[in-house]
Design a protein around this motif. Structure first.
Motif, PDB file in Angstrom:
ATOM      1  N   GLY A 117      47.123 -43.822 -29.698  1.00  0.00           N
ATOM      2  CA  GLY A 117      48.207 -42.996 -29.181  1.00  0.00           C
ATOM      3  C   GLY A 117      49.037 -43.701 -28.138  1.00  0.00           C
ATOM      4  N   TYR A 118      48.433 -44.625 -27.401  1.00  0.00           N
ATOM      5  CA  TYR A 118      49.154 -45.358 -26.369  1.00  0.00           C
ATOM      6  C   TYR A 118      50.231 -46.273 -26.951  1.00  0.00           C
ATOM      7  CZ  TYR A 118      45.312 -48.293 -27.951  1.00  0.00           C
ATOM      8  OH  TYR A 118      44.404 -48.966 -28.741  1.00  0.00           O
ATOM      9  N   SER A 119      50.174 -46.525 -28.259  1.00  0.00           N
ATOM     10  CA  SER A 119      51.170 -47.390 -28.903  1.00  0.00           C
ATOM     11  C   SER A 119      52.321 -46.606 -29.533  1.00  0.00           C
ATOM     12  CB  SER A 119      50.515 -48.248 -29.995  1.00  0.00           C
ATOM     13  OG  SER A 119      49.569 -49.134 -29.448  1.00  0.00           O
ATOM     14  N   LEU A 120      52.089 -45.346 -29.902  1.00  0.00           N
ATOM     15  CA  LEU A 120      53.080 -44.615 -30.699  1.00  0.00           C
ATOM     16  C   LEU A 120      54.366 -44.358 -29.917  1.00  0.00           C
ATOM     17  CD1 LEU A 120      50.729 -42.096 -32.556  1.00  0.00           C
ATOM     18  CD2 LEU A 120      51.659 -44.283 -33.356  1.00  0.00           C
ATOM     19  N   GLY A 121      54.241 -43.835 -28.708  1.00  0.00           N
ATOM     20  CA  GLY A 121      55.438 -43.593 -27.905  1.00  0.00           C
ATOM     21  C   GLY A 121      56.152 -44.887 -27.577  1.00  0.00           C
ATOM     22  N   ALA A 122      55.369 -45.955 -27.305  1.00  0.00           N
ATOM     23  CA  ALA A 122      55.959 -47.252 -26.974  1.00  0.00           C
ATOM     24  C   ALA A 122      56.761 -47.804 -28.149  1.00  0.00           C
ATOM     25  CB  ALA A 122      54.860 -48.232 -26.571  1.00  0.00           C
ATOM     26  N   VAL A 123      56.206 -47.691 -29.361  1.00  0.00           N
ATOM     27  CA  VAL A 123      56.902 -48.201 -30.543  1.00  0.00           C
ATOM     28  C   VAL A 123      58.188 -47.421 -30.783  1.00  0.00           C
ATOM     29  CG1 VAL A 123      56.767 -48.383 -33.055  1.00  0.00           C
ATOM     30  CG2 VAL A 123      54.852 -49.150 -31.643  1.00  0.00           C
ATOM     31  N   MET A 124      58.155 -46.098 -30.586  1.00  0.00           N
ATOM     32  CA  MET A 124      59.365 -45.296 -30.772  1.00  0.00           C
ATOM     33  C   MET A 124      60.451 -45.691 -29.772  1.00  0.00           C
ATOM     34  SD  MET A 124      57.768 -41.541 -31.636  1.00  0.00           S
ATOM     35  CE  MET A 124      59.383 -40.822 -31.955  1.00  0.00           C
ATOM     36  N   LEU A 125      60.038 -45.959 -28.532  1.00  0.00           N
ATOM     37  CA  LEU A 125      61.004 -46.420 -27.530  1.00  0.00           C
ATOM     38  C   LEU A 125      61.578 -47.785 -27.912  1.00  0.00           C
ATOM     39  CD1 LEU A 125      59.141 -45.372 -24.264  1.00  0.00           C
ATOM     40  CD2 LEU A 125      61.390 -44.564 -24.985  1.00  0.00           C
ATOM     41  N   LEU A 126      60.720 -48.662 -28.401  1.00  0.00           N
ATOM     42  CA  LEU A 126      61.195 -49.986 -28.795  1.00  0.00           C
ATOM     43  C   LEU A 126      62.188 -49.887 -29.951  1.00  0.00           C
ATOM     44  CD1 LEU A 126      61.032 -53.058 -28.522  1.00  0.00           C
ATOM     45  CD2 LEU A 126      59.071 -53.016 -30.081  1.00  0.00           C
ATOM     46  N   LEU A 127      61.885 -49.048 -30.942  1.00  0.00           N
ATOM     47  CA  LEU A 127      62.821 -48.850 -32.052  1.00  0.00           C
ATOM     48  C   LEU A 127      64.129 -48.245 -31.560  1.00  0.00           C
ATOM     49  CD1 LEU A 127      60.357 -47.490 -34.783  1.00  0.00           C
ATOM     50  CD2 LEU A 127      61.393 -49.768 -34.674  1.00  0.00           C
ATOM     51  N   GLY A 128      64.025 -47.316 -30.611  1.00  0.00           N
ATOM     52  CA  GLY A 128      65.230 -46.700 -30.061  1.00  0.00           C
ATOM     53  C   GLY A 128      66.109 -47.673 -29.309  1.00  0.00           C
ATOM     54  N   SER A 129      65.515 -48.759 -28.792  1.00  0.00           N
ATOM     55  CA  SER A 129      66.303 -49.711 -28.008  1.00  0.00           C
ATOM     56  C   SER A 129      67.311 -50.486 -28.855  1.00  0.00           C
ATOM     57  CB  SER A 129      65.374 -50.693 -27.293  1.00  0.00           C
ATOM     58  OG  SER A 129      64.701 -51.535 -28.220  1.00  0.00           O
ATOM     59  N   VAL A 130      67.219 -50.370 -30.190  1.00  0.00           N
ATOM     60  CA  VAL A 130      68.210 -50.994 -31.066  1.00  0.00           C
ATOM     61  C   VAL A 130      69.610 -50.464 -30.760  1.00  0.00           C
ATOM     62  CG1 VAL A 130      68.936 -51.249 -33.475  1.00  0.00           C
ATOM     63  CG2 VAL A 130      66.522 -51.425 -32.880  1.00  0.00           C
ATOM     64  N   VAL A 131      69.697 -49.256 -30.235  1.00  0.00           N
ATOM     65  CA  VAL A 131      70.988 -48.663 -29.914  1.00  0.00           C
ATOM     66  C   VAL A 131      71.748 -49.502 -28.891  1.00  0.00           C
ATOM     67  CG1 VAL A 131      70.255 -47.193 -27.967  1.00  0.00           C
ATOM     68  CG2 VAL A 131      72.113 -46.441 -29.462  1.00  0.00           C
ATOM     69  N   LEU A 132      71.026 -50.272 -28.090  1.00  0.00           N
ATOM     70  CA  LEU A 132      71.685 -51.127 -27.100  1.00  0.00           C
ATOM     71  C   LEU A 132      72.573 -52.171 -27.770  1.00  0.00           C
ATOM     72  CD1 LEU A 132      68.651 -51.749 -24.697  1.00  0.00           C
ATOM     73  CD2 LEU A 132      70.583 -50.217 -24.291  1.00  0.00           C
ATOM     74  N   LEU A 133      72.157 -52.652 -28.949  1.00  0.00           N
ATOM     75  CA  LEU A 133      72.948 -53.642 -29.675  1.00  0.00           C
ATOM     76  C   LEU A 133      74.196 -53.030 -30.282  1.00  0.00           C
ATOM     77  CD1 LEU A 133      70.021 -55.484 -31.536  1.00  0.00           C
ATOM     78  CD2 LEU A 133      71.206 -56.196 -29.435  1.00  0.00           C
ATOM     79  N   ILE A 134      74.130 -51.730 -30.540  1.00  0.00           N
ATOM     80  CA  ILE A 134      75.254 -51.049 -31.178  1.00  0.00           C
ATOM     81  C   ILE A 134      76.263 -50.566 -30.134  1.00  0.00           C
ATOM     82  CG2 ILE A 134      75.905 -49.101 -32.642  1.00  0.00           C
ATOM     83  CD1 ILE A 134      73.026 -49.263 -33.816  1.00  0.00           C
ATOM     84  N   LYS A 135      75.806 -49.886 -29.113  1.00  0.00           N
ATOM     85  CA  LYS A 135      76.716 -49.283 -28.130  1.00  0.00           C
ATOM     86  C   LYS A 135      77.035 -50.204 -26.957  1.00  0.00           C
ATOM     87  CE  LYS A 135      75.948 -44.409 -29.037  1.00  0.00           C
ATOM     88  NZ  LYS A 135      75.840 -43.068 -28.407  1.00  0.00           N
ATOM     89  N   ARG A 136      76.167 -51.164 -26.680  1.00  0.00           N
ATOM     90  CA  ARG A 136      76.357 -52.115 -25.587  1.00  0.00           C
ATOM     91  C   ARG A 136      76.785 -51.430 -24.288  1.00  0.00           C
ATOM     92  NH1 ARG A 136      76.308 -57.315 -27.446  1.00  0.00           N
ATOM     93  NH2 ARG A 136      76.436 -57.571 -29.715  1.00  0.00           N
ATOM     94  N   PRO A 137      75.943 -50.552 -23.770  1.00  0.00           N
ATOM     95  CA  PRO A 137      76.309 -49.834 -22.537  1.00  0.00           C
ATOM     96  C   PRO A 137      76.329 -50.786 -21.335  1.00  0.00           C
ATOM     97  CG  PRO A 137      74.014 -49.446 -23.061  1.00  0.00           C
ATOM     98  CD  PRO A 137      74.591 -50.202 -24.221  1.00  0.00           C
TER      99      PRO A 137
END
Length: 400
Positions: free
Chosen positions: A12-32
């Motif tokens: 369980g300690y990996s599941l939330g972390a992996v979802m956050l890592l996958l979500g960080s792809v948005v940084l490449l798209i929106k470049r905030p």
């Protein structure tokens, strides 16, 4: 999810972390725009250097890609830090997730101990990792108090965090993970430093008395197993001091630390690497320098001895940096007038304090659960903390 399901589902300690890592792809798209400052860069740099140290060790000692697995988690946590900084979560969800995780871990451990008669509950993990991480979640619930008292329904939030903290600590106690108990005085010192000025003197005394009474109650009730574990540790230390090197848990640790010290003395700068460490310890066991049983473990059951023996002085310095540098930056706001920032800062300091404590009797970052929880909790806490400070500075500038 990072904390809410960390200990109650497999990995369980990996599941939330992996979802956050996958979500960080948005940084490449929106470049905030992130507005990184010097402290942000240094925290990310020390995480990257920790990864680099692990990769260099694996390459230098010919250990292969598998040996790079755990250090790489720190590098993977950096995009998560940037994601949280750019798009911070609602704090009710973040702190609430920690409370849910603490209650789940403590409740499950208590069930296993009382109902199923498991001697040392560990859930889907080993009892040491489970108990210490349960303690961490409980401690973070106490850090959340600063944020809780600023909420509209503050009494409900405060009650939730108090109950969750008790559950988290209970998970550690019934697991019998004694290493996590050593650091309790230092945890209390951090909490006192952060929150004592907010309480009336009589309330401070009342809290202190309450903590002491709760500790005494836990110790005296046989069903918790705490008294037995403490007495067992004292007895084993006395036996070892008298020359008994038999394979008790305490004696085994002393022998592993002694063996690691021998290896450190031979290769202090670059260390032995993981495979070299294991072979070196086996040689010390066969030569009678240390207990044979203690020579069979692949880590020293002490984060600092382990890092020093495997990665040399450079590895030890990197380990200390990854704990102490972020802690120093978080500590700057332990007295912040904004209680929400103070809560995040307190949690950040306690993350390092607890891991230093856990590392005294366990190579905590040698386990998936240990490295995932530290790297990604550090990333999330720093992302929130950095964003909070920047927003506060911007608001102050606007008011001026």
């Amino acid at each position: 999810m990072l904390c809410a399901i960390a200990l109650v589902v497999p990995s369980g300690y990996s599941l939330g972390a992996v979802m956050l890592l996958l979500g960080s792809v948005v940084l490449l798209i929106k470049r905030p725009a992130l507005g990184l400052n010097r402290q942000d860069v240094l925290v990310m740099a020390v995480m990257a250097v920790y990864t680099l140290g692990g990769v260099v060790e694996a390459w230098w000692h010919g250990q292969g890609i598998s040996a790079m697995d755990k250090p790489v988690r720190f590098l993977l946590a950096i995009p998560v830090l940037l994601l949280v900084m750019a798009y911070p979560p609602r704090l009710a969800w973040f702190w609430g997730g920690i409370a849910v995780g603490a209650m789940g871990a403590g409740g499950w451990a208590t069930w296993l101990k009382v109902i199923e008669s498991v001697a040392r509950p560990g859930g889907y993990n080993n009892p040491i990792q489970f108990g210490n991480l349960s303690m961490l979640l409980g401690v973070l619930c106490l850090a959340a108090m600063g944020w809780a008292v600023t909420q509209r329904r503050r009494h409900l939030w405060v009650a939730l965090f108090l109950v969750a903290a008790l559950f988290g600590v209970a998970g550690s106690l019934v697991s019998g993970s004694r290493g996590g108990w050593i650091g309790i005085p230092f945890v209390l010192l951090v909490l006192f430093r952060a929150y004592a000025p907010l309480m009336l003197k009589r309330h401070s005394v009342g809290v202190l008395v309450g903590v002491l009474l709760a500790g005494a109650a836990v110790y005296t009730v046989p069903e918790t197993g705490v008294q037995q574990r403490v007495h067992q540790a004292v007895e084993q230390v006395q036996r070892y001091a008298s020359g008994d090197r038999s394979s008790t848990s305490v004696a085994a640790r002393f022998e592993m630390w002694r063996g690691a010290s021998h290896l450190i003395a031979e290769k202090p700068l670059l260390g032995w690497g993981t495979e070299g460490y294991k072979q070196g310890m086996q040689d010390l066991g066969s030569e009678g320098v240390i207990n044979v049983h203690s020579s069979t473990f692949d880590h020293a059951h002490n984060e600092f001895f382990d890092s020093f023996a495997k990665r040399g002085l450079f590895g030890l310095v990197i380990l200390l940096a990854v704990y102490l540098l972020p802690m120093r930056f978080f500590a700057k706001e332990l007295g912040a007038s904004d209680l929400s920032i103070r809560a995040t800062a307190t949690a950040g300091v306690l993350l390092s304090v607890t891991y230093i404590d856990f590392g005294l009797t366990q190579s905590f970052l040698s386990h998936n659960s240990g490295v995932m929880m530290f790297a990604f909790l550090l990333a999330v806490l720093w992302g929130i903390y950095s964003r909070q400070r920047k927003e506060l500075a911007h608001a102050d500038l606007y008011r001026d």
